[in-house]
Design an enzyme around this catalytic site. Structure first.
Site, PDB file in Angstrom:
ATOM      1  N   THR A 194       0.875  -1.157   0.000  1.00 31.45           N
ATOM      2  CA  THR A 194       0.000   0.000   0.000  1.00 31.45           C
ATOM      3  C   THR A 194       0.912   1.207   0.000  1.00 31.45           C
ATOM      4  O   THR A 194       2.005   1.141   0.543  1.00 31.45           O
ATOM      5  CB  THR A 194      -0.886   0.036   1.260  1.00 31.45           C
ATOM      6  OG1 THR A 194      -1.690  -1.145   1.311  1.00 31.45           O
ATOM      7  CG2 THR A 194      -1.806   1.239   1.269  1.00 31.45           C
TER       8      THR A 194
ATOM      9  N   ARG B  83     -13.058  -8.832  -2.352  1.00 34.90           N
ATOM     10  CA  ARG B  83     -12.472  -8.432  -1.067  1.00 34.90           C
ATOM     11  C   ARG B  83     -12.006  -6.982  -1.092  1.00 34.90           C
ATOM     12  O   ARG B  83     -11.417  -6.503  -2.042  1.00 34.90           O
ATOM     13  CB  ARG B  83     -11.293  -9.356  -0.742  1.00 34.90           C
ATOM     14  CG  ARG B  83     -10.583  -9.036   0.584  1.00 34.90           C
ATOM     15  CD  ARG B  83      -9.360  -8.184   0.389  1.00 34.90           C
ATOM     16  NE  ARG B  83      -8.636  -7.987   1.657  1.00 34.90           N
ATOM     17  CZ  ARG B  83      -7.619  -7.152   1.808  1.00 34.90           C
ATOM     18  NH1 ARG B  83      -7.193  -6.433   0.786  1.00 34.90           N
ATOM     19  NH2 ARG B  83      -7.019  -7.022   2.983  1.00 34.90           N
TER      20      ARG B  83
ATOM     21  N   GLY C  66      -9.936  -4.179   1.419  1.00 31.40           N
ATOM     22  CA  GLY C  66      -9.150  -3.982   2.626  1.00 31.40           C
ATOM     23  C   GLY C  66      -9.406  -2.627   3.248  1.00 31.40           C
ATOM     24  O   GLY C  66     -10.416  -1.963   2.987  1.00 31.40           O
ATOM     25  N   ASP C  67      -8.460  -2.168   4.060  1.00 32.69           N
ATOM     26  CA  ASP C  67      -8.669  -0.926   4.803  1.00 32.69           C
ATOM     27  C   ASP C  67      -8.340   0.323   4.001  1.00 32.69           C
ATOM     28  O   ASP C  67      -8.825   1.408   4.329  1.00 32.69           O
ATOM     29  CB  ASP C  67      -7.814  -0.927   6.072  1.00 32.69           C
ATOM     30  CG  ASP C  67      -6.326  -0.923   5.752  1.00 32.69           C
ATOM     31  OD1 ASP C  67      -5.859  -1.857   5.071  1.00 32.69           O
ATOM     32  OD2 ASP C  67      -5.622   0.013   6.167  1.00 32.69           O
TER      33      ASP C  67
ATOM     34  N   THR D  14      -1.017   0.954   6.434  1.00 33.68           N
ATOM     35  CA  THR D  14      -0.687  -0.150   5.537  1.00 33.68           C
ATOM     36  C   THR D  14      -0.588  -1.417   6.364  1.00 33.68           C
ATOM     37  O   THR D  14      -0.007  -1.412   7.444  1.00 33.68           O
ATOM     38  CB  THR D  14       0.641   0.097   4.798  1.00 33.68           C
ATOM     39  OG1 THR D  14       0.976  -1.076   4.048  1.00 33.68           O
ATOM     40  CG2 THR D  14       1.780   0.435   5.746  1.00 33.68           C
ATOM     41  N   GLY D  15      -1.173  -2.499   5.868  1.00 34.23           N
ATOM     42  CA  GLY D  15      -1.091  -3.722   6.643  1.00 34.23           C
ATOM     43  C   GLY D  15      -2.193  -4.699   6.309  1.00 34.23           C
ATOM     44  O   GLY D  15      -2.828  -4.614   5.252  1.00 34.23           O
TER      45      GLY D  15
ATOM     46  N   GLY E 120      -5.455  -5.602   6.159  1.00 35.60           N
ATOM     47  CA  GLY E 120      -6.592  -4.706   6.180  1.00 35.60           C
ATOM     48  C   GLY E 120      -7.738  -5.113   7.058  1.00 35.60           C
ATOM     49  O   GLY E 120      -8.407  -4.267   7.673  1.00 35.60           O
TER      50      GLY E 120
END
Length: 367
Positions: free
Chosen positions: A201, A229, A231-232, A252-253, A255
């Protein structure tokens, strides 16, 4: 004990921030600005990266910093700086955003992005777009040119066409490295976490000379993602948040965990209430610390970011955040072995870093 000490320091900061001596100490300070960026966090091994590869990543991060710095140093807005910093990261195939995005299970590059203005908390986000070269710019168009905050898939692309965005062919986004990751994942029946040691990200957070803050995040998601899907990164409050009353955050990670914690807004909310709630009676305690006000303020902000990332870790999630505060501190916090990151400030700080042992904002005060 550590949490108790952080609470004392936080209380001390609140009292100081409204104390006449604090205001007088900053009256003659020229308007400052700051910028922090990230290019993903994860299990990064210094021994597995060649000097040439490291130099490429550092050059990509520095290019993004330079683009944002040019805006902020000339008196431009935090919003423009965030976009200026993220666009070259989206165009760089080293990072999982825009060009170089990972492939879904079906072999498609699906892109997500979000952006938020701390002045009025206006925000825009897109998810699942496949033909937009720079999703961060489309996210901002959603913010400014539509009555909505979040658009998805075909609808987002229809909106993009109405706004004059060109259709970018799939070849622009596809890279052989990412295609091989998907093939390896399928052939070896690996999870996305096994095939990707780095959560890809990119993001930026900025404070401008007018005291306004902004945050933006862009991603290609996780290798082999299925069933639409999300994510965050495109979720306001999870991967991106900005509020002039507290801070700006890009994450970032993994999510799913960042969504569950609401990481970006959680950090900003804790900082905002820290500013609001402490009593004046702790001024004596602050004086006993024998530290400059700026250092105490930075320690408080860093402690809050670290505490939220610790909560992510407790749930089982990995990743990191970048944060800027109203005082101009540009901070990082991550619970992985590394995070591609950088920061630049009007105080003369300019650094890029990759691994956990590299110099970071938590190691070196920026005032």
């Amino acid at each position: 004990m550590k949490n108790a000490m952080l609470a004392v320091v936080a209380t001390a900061f609140l009292a100081l921030s409204s104390h006449p001596a604090f205001a007088e100490a900053h009256e003659d300070t020229a308007p400052g600005w700051s910028l922090a960026i990230h290019g993903g966090a994860g299990t990064l091994d210094p021994d597995a990266m060649t000097p040439e590869r490291r130099a490429q990543y550092e050059a990509g991060l520095q290019e993004a910093l330079d683009a944002g710095r040019a805006i902020l140093a000339s008196g431009g807005s935090a919003m423009d700086a965030v976009k200026a910093a993220i666009v070259p990261l989206e165009d760089n195939p080293l990072f999982n955003a825009g060009r170089g995005a990972v492939f879904t299970w079906d072999g498609v590059n699906e892109l997500d992005a979000s952006i938020m203005d701390g002045r009025d908390r206006s925000a825009g986000a897109v998810t699942g777009v496949t033909t937009i070269k720079n999703p961060i710019l489309l996210a901002d168009a959603v913010r400014t040119e539509s009555p909505h905050v979040f658009l998805m898939g075909e609808g987002a692309e229809e909106f993009a066409l109405e706004q004059g965005y060109e259709v970018t062919p799939p070849e622009w986004f596809a890279t052989e490295t990412r295609r091989q990751s998907l093939e390896r994942m399928k052939a070896e029946e690996m999870s996305a976490l096994d095939v990707d040691t780095k959560f890809g990200t990119v993001g930026a957070v900025a404070l401008d000379q007018d005291g306004n803050m902004a945050a933006g995040t862009s991603t290609g998601g996780m290798t082999g993602k299925r069933w639409g899907r999300i994510g965050d990164a495109p979720v306001i409050g999870a991967g991106t948040y900005a509020d002039n009353r507290s801070c700006a955050v890009s994450a970032t990670g993994w999510g799913e965990y960042f969504i569950r914690v609401g990481v970006a807004q959680e950090i900003c909310t804790r900082l905002r209430f820290t500013h609001m709630l402490a009593p004046q009676v702790v001024l004596e305690k602050v004086a006993s610390e024998e530290k400059p006000v700026e250092v105490l303020v930075q320690e408080i902000s860093q402690g809050i970011a670290d505490a939220v990332m610790a909560e992510v870790r407790e749930l089982g999630g990995d990743g990191g955040v970048i944060v800027v505060t109203p005082e101009g501190h540009a901070l990082y916090s991550f619970n992985t072995s590394g995070m591609y990151r950088g920061r630049v400030t009007s105080a003369g700080v300019n650094e890029v870093a990759i691994f956990g042992g590299d110099v970071s904002a938590s190691d070196t005060p920026d005032h």
